[in-house]
Design an enzyme around this catalytic site. Structure first.
Site, PDB file in Angstrom:
ATOM      1  N   GLN A   1      -7.808  -0.198   3.650  1.00 47.17           N
ATOM      2  CA  GLN A   1      -8.661  -0.701   4.730  1.00 47.17           C
ATOM      3  C   GLN A   1     -10.012  -1.202   4.204  1.00 47.17           C
ATOM      4  OE1 GLN A   1      -7.762  -1.080   7.940  1.00 47.17           O
ATOM      5  NE2 GLN A   1      -5.732  -0.282   7.481  1.00 47.17           N
TER       6      GLN A   1
ATOM      7  N   GLY B   1       0.797  -1.210   0.000  1.00 45.47           N
ATOM      8  CA  GLY B   1       0.000   0.000   0.000  1.00 45.47           C
ATOM      9  C   GLY B   1       0.835   1.268   0.000  1.00 45.47           C
ATOM     10  N   THR B   2       1.933   1.266   0.731  1.00 45.86           N
ATOM     11  CA  THR B   2       2.762   2.470   0.795  1.00 45.86           C
ATOM     12  C   THR B   2       3.319   2.831  -0.574  1.00 45.86           C
ATOM     13  OG1 THR B   2       3.339   2.218   3.126  1.00 45.86           O
ATOM     14  CG2 THR B   2       4.886   3.441   1.756  1.00 45.86           C
TER      15      THR B   2
ATOM     16  N   ASN C   1      -8.112   3.971   8.809  1.00 46.65           N
ATOM     17  CA  ASN C   1      -7.555   2.859   9.562  1.00 46.65           C
ATOM     18  C   ASN C   1      -7.689   3.032  11.071  1.00 46.65           C
ATOM     19  OD1 ASN C   1      -5.643   5.009   9.346  1.00 46.65           O
ATOM     20  ND2 ASN C   1      -4.024   3.637  10.015  1.00 46.65           N
TER      21      ASN C   1
ATOM     22  N   CYS D   1       1.732   2.269  11.527  1.00 44.07           N
ATOM     23  CA  CYS D   1       2.846   3.020  10.943  1.00 44.07           C
ATOM     24  C   CYS D   1       3.261   4.201  11.804  1.00 44.07           C
ATOM     25  CB  CYS D   1       2.471   3.503   9.540  1.00 44.07           C
ATOM     26  SG  CYS D   1       2.293   2.144   8.381  1.00 44.07           S
TER      27      CYS D   1
ATOM     28  N   THR E   1      11.597  -6.717 -11.467  1.00 50.24           N
ATOM     29  CA  THR E   1      11.118  -8.084 -11.629  1.00 50.24           C
ATOM     30  C   THR E   1       9.835  -8.282 -10.838  1.00 50.24           C
ATOM     31  OG1 THR E   1      13.372  -8.887 -11.925  1.00 50.24           O
ATOM     32  CG2 THR E   1      11.701 -10.510 -11.303  1.00 50.24           C
TER      33      THR E   1
ATOM     34  N   GLY F   1      -1.963  -6.281   0.022  1.00 55.32           N
ATOM     35  CA  GLY F   1      -2.338  -7.675   0.206  1.00 55.32           C
ATOM     36  C   GLY F   1      -2.402  -8.120   1.650  1.00 55.32           C
TER      37      GLY F   1
END
Length: 372
Positions: free
Chosen positions: A175, A68-69, A147, A318, A233, A196
């Protein structure tokens, strides 16, 4: 153990691990032209198509990221840097640090960043947004669900205002994933971020939905993977994992989770003197309950609950370790002293009503220690 901190990270789902396993044990690079590489590429593209179908998007609009970041950073910086419309950016007062710190970086680069205020429940009104839109507004970023307090925004209405003014609209839906609709066509968003590990994958995979023709300057340059939008990759196993997690989430009984949530809130409010719910009472995440507990220290409350085998948090993971009161609660009108008493409980369908009852009674100081 009673785990009530899924807003920070959800348990990894067995179905996800089973789907990922062949690709975790494989080692070919999806960009390689030999058959093992081609097999990894097929798995990657099948996952991209599955995520796109879940979001009602095109496969070409799905970018896999590290989480997400990264998705938030890419959306804010990539869209703002690419759009020649202007240098005015709007974000809400309750954004995750991945958004607020990206906006702060843009401010250091010469952009004018303005904050859209929220009400006591953490809601942003379309009127508050409309009066701040300008001809040189280049991007608006407002989260789907918060959140810390669980409040859910009317993203469709806010995005529609921006569409009327041809302004890209990004939403952090980290969220929201799993319990709220992520239909990007219905929401009307230009960009959306997912992670994820909030859905039951191992950490390290995310998604950025980027509507086609949305101006975007890539932040990661290299081998030109993912149509030059995010080089590097690709994590084929992670892509399979998040696609599987979204599919599993679609079958969740959200109404049952809401009933657990409401029962837990009612028990806490009746059993804990002075407990006050933060965030909107009904327009909130299904598995989320957050409170301020006047007269208590949030940190000492968490330590006491942990001694009883109950694990929750005081807000954003965080921001853990910070002595500063929650900026989100302060923006909602809570005093510093109130904000420092905050406790957040977030849970999924695996948590039972009995476990939630035990957590509520332990919080009240009358419970029996949870069994490890």
């Amino acid at each position: 153990m009673i785990y009530l901190d899924e807003s920070a990270s959800a348990p990894v789902r067995r179905e996800v691990l089973e789907a990922m396993w062949p690709h975790l044990t494989g080692y070919a690079n999806p960009s390689s032209v030999h058959e093992p590489g081609a097999a990894a590429s097929r798995a990657l593209e099948a996952a991209r198509a599955e995520v796109a179908e879940y979001l009602n998007a095109r496969s070409a609009e799905i970018i896999f990221t590290s989480g997400g970041t990264e998705s938030d950073n890419a959306a804010l910086k990539g869209i703002a840097l690419a759009d020649p419309r202007g240098r005015h950016v709007l974000v809400s007062a309750l954004e995750h640090p991945a958004v607020s710190e990206s906006a702060a970086w843009l401010a250091r680069m010469g952009y004018e960043v303005e904050t859209v205020p929220v009400d006591r429940d953490g809601l942003i009104s379309p009127a508050a947004l409309a009066e701040r839109l300008r001809k040189d507004t280049t991007l608006v970023s407002i989260h789907y669900a918060n959140n810390e307090v669980g409040t859910v925004q009317d993203v469709a209405a806010l995005a529609a205002l921006c569409a009327e003014n041809r302004i890209p609209f990004h939403t952090d839906a980290v969220q929201a994933a799993g319990t709220l609709s992520l239909d990007v066509a219905a929401l009307g968003v230009s960009a959306m971020s997912l992670a994820g590990h909030k859905l039951g994958t191992p950490k390290g995979i995310g998604v950025l939905y980027l509507r086609r023709r949305t101006p975007f300057e890539p932040l990661i340059h290299g081998g030109g993977q993912q149509r030059d939008l995010r080089s590097g990759t690709e994590n084929a196993a992670g892509a399979v994992g998040i696609a599987t997690a979204l599919r599993v989430a679609a079958a969740a009984d959200v109404e049952a989770l809401v009933r657990k949530r409401d029962g837990f809130i009612a028990t806490v409010e009746s059993a804990v003197p002075g407990a006050r719910l933060t965030g909107h009472r009904s327009q909130r995440l299904a598995g989320h309950a957050s409170f301020v507990l006047p007269g208590r220290s949030g940190e000492s409350t968490l330590l006491d609950l942990e001694r009883h085998g109950i694990f929750c948090s005081s807000g954003s993971a965080c921001a853990a370790g910070s002595d500063e009161p929650s900026p989100a609660l302060r923006a909602m009108g809570y005093s510093d002293a109130e904000a420092q008493t905050a406790v957040r409980f977030s849970f999924g369908e695996a948590v039972s009503a009995a476990e939630l009852e035990m957590a509520a009674q332990t919080l009240a100081g009358h419970g029996v220690a949870a069994q490890a």
